[in-house]
Design a protein around this motif. Structure first.
Motif, PDB file in Angstrom:
ATOM      1  N   GLU A  55       0.890  -1.370  -0.015  1.00  0.00           N
ATOM      2  CA  GLU A  55      -0.056  -0.077   0.067  1.00  0.00           C
ATOM      3  C   GLU A  55       0.991   1.217  -0.079  1.00  0.00           C
ATOM      4  O   GLU A  55       1.848   1.362   0.883  1.00  0.00           O
ATOM      5  CB  GLU A  55      -0.842   0.042   1.116  1.00  0.00           C
ATOM      6  CG  GLU A  55      -2.164  -1.347   1.187  1.00  0.00           C
ATOM      7  CD  GLU A  55      -3.007  -0.749   0.200  1.00  0.00           C
ATOM      8  OE1 GLU A  55      -3.258   0.326  -0.253  1.00  0.00           O
ATOM      9  OE2 GLU A  55      -3.669  -1.565  -0.218  1.00  0.00           O
ATOM     10  N   LYS A  86      -4.356  11.321  -3.023  1.00  0.00           N
ATOM     11  CA  LYS A  86      -5.373  11.392  -1.801  1.00  0.00           C
ATOM     12  C   LYS A  86      -6.269  10.113  -2.065  1.00  0.00           C
ATOM     13  O   LYS A  86      -6.444   9.409  -1.090  1.00  0.00           O
ATOM     14  CB  LYS A  86      -6.047  12.585  -1.813  1.00  0.00           C
ATOM     15  CG  LYS A  86      -7.152  12.697  -0.643  1.00  0.00           C
ATOM     16  CD  LYS A  86      -7.685  13.982  -0.625  1.00  0.00           C
ATOM     17  CE  LYS A  86      -8.726  14.336   0.672  1.00  0.00           C
ATOM     18  NZ  LYS A  86      -9.571  15.450   0.399  1.00  0.00           N
ATOM     19  N   GLY A  89      -4.921   6.990  -0.617  1.00  0.00           N
ATOM     20  CA  GLY A  89      -4.967   6.839   0.874  1.00  0.00           C
ATOM     21  C   GLY A  89      -3.456   7.123   1.123  1.00  0.00           C
ATOM     22  O   GLY A  89      -2.934   6.911   2.442  1.00  0.00           O
TER      23      GLY A  89
END
Length: 304
Positions: A55, A86, A89
């Motif tokens: 991530e 954004k 994340g």
């Protein structure tokens, strides 16, 4: 993970539970709209982190911009990139810019992954199914756009798909994915050759099962093919058994993709549940089952 198998990003182990992913990418404008260009460039840069199973956490802008253009254009590019970061994340924490004769934009991205859950571009097992999460042909469509020959629907689809995030980690992490990469500049076949070579297997691919961009086949038949496709073909065509596949399909399979999808080698028993999860995620892209993994033969890729 380093450069040994031409993987999508580098991974540095920090602790037994944390590994850092590091990647960088940027390019020149491929669409006229500055905001959309920023979104596509950012989505492309972020993709490598998801291709490694992680991530994204932190991103830095990389900018080249000519002093003869309105600074407001640069503002729109950066706004597009910031919004996409954004959406991913992650946090945008600055960057660096230089004066350049041609606009360039992208990101340096850091992310995290558990050391035991890394997706690498090797490890494909005979019997695995090959799943692709975006349609291909963006380079051909972009060539048609430059020639003022692309339909409005083809343009809209290309922009939507290129700006779509490969944010699939939570969807696929529960499945038995043996290898993963994202499809970018080397085209689908170029990245397939890398995966098959590193895994010491052969990919059997049905070209008609692959999802293509709207009108991309027609544009390829018309010869609207970017130069990069021919360079890609020359690099690895000797590793491909073409069979009776038409030449325009080869142009599309070698077409350099911008912010392309993830190509995953998946255990067959996981396939239907994974496809159901993709449908439930309401993705803006088309998922296709493009073939299967076989024992290594005299060619790395066999087309049907």
């Amino acid at each position: 993970v380093g450069i040994e198998t031409s993987d999508d990003a580098a991974i540095y182990k920090v602790t037994d539970d944390i590994a850092m992913i590091q990647t960088v990418d940027f390019f020149t404008p491929i669409v006229d709209d500055p905001y959309m260009f920023g979104q596509i460039a950012a989505a492309n840069s972020l993709s490598d982190v998801w291709a490694m199973g992680g991530e994204p956490a932190v991103a830095l802008n990389i900018v080249g911009f000519p002093n003869c253009l309105d600074p407001a254009i640069l503002g729109d590019i950066l706004a597009g990139g910031a919004d996409k970061v954004k959406e991913a994340g992650a946090v945008l924490v600055g960057g660096h810019s230089v004066q350049d004769d041609e606009p360039k934009y992208g990101l340096c991205v850091s992310g995290f992954v558990h050391p035991d859950k890394i997706f690498k571009n090797y490890g494909c097992r005979p019997g695995d199914i090959l799943v692709l999460t975006k349609q291909i042909g963006s380079g051909v469509v972009n060539t048609a756009i430059k020639a003022d020959m692309a339909s409005p629907s083809a343009i809209r689809e290309a922009e939507t798909v290129m700006a779509s995030l490969n944010k699939l980690g939570k969807v696929v992490e529960k499945f038995d994915v043996s290898a993963c990469t994202d499809i970018t500049g080397f085209g689908l076949l170029g990245h397939c050759v890398e995966m098959a070579s590193a895994s010491e297997v052969t990919f059997e691919i049905n070209v008609r099962d692959i999802e293509y961009f709207a009108d991309a086949i027609d544009y390829a038949k018309m010869g609207l093919v970017p130069a990069g496709a021919y360079k890609n073909r020359g690099y690895s065509i000797d590793q491909v058994e073409v069979g009776h596949v038409e030449d325009f399909y080869l142009d599309l399979l070698y077409d350099p993709q911008t912010s392309g999808g993830l190509l995953m080698s998946v255990a067959p028993e996981n396939l239907q549940e994974m496809l159901a999860d993709f449908r439930a995620a309401h993705m803006d892209t088309k998922v296709s089952i493009i073939g299967k993994v076989a024992e290594k033969s005299d060619k790395l890729i066999r087309l049907y």
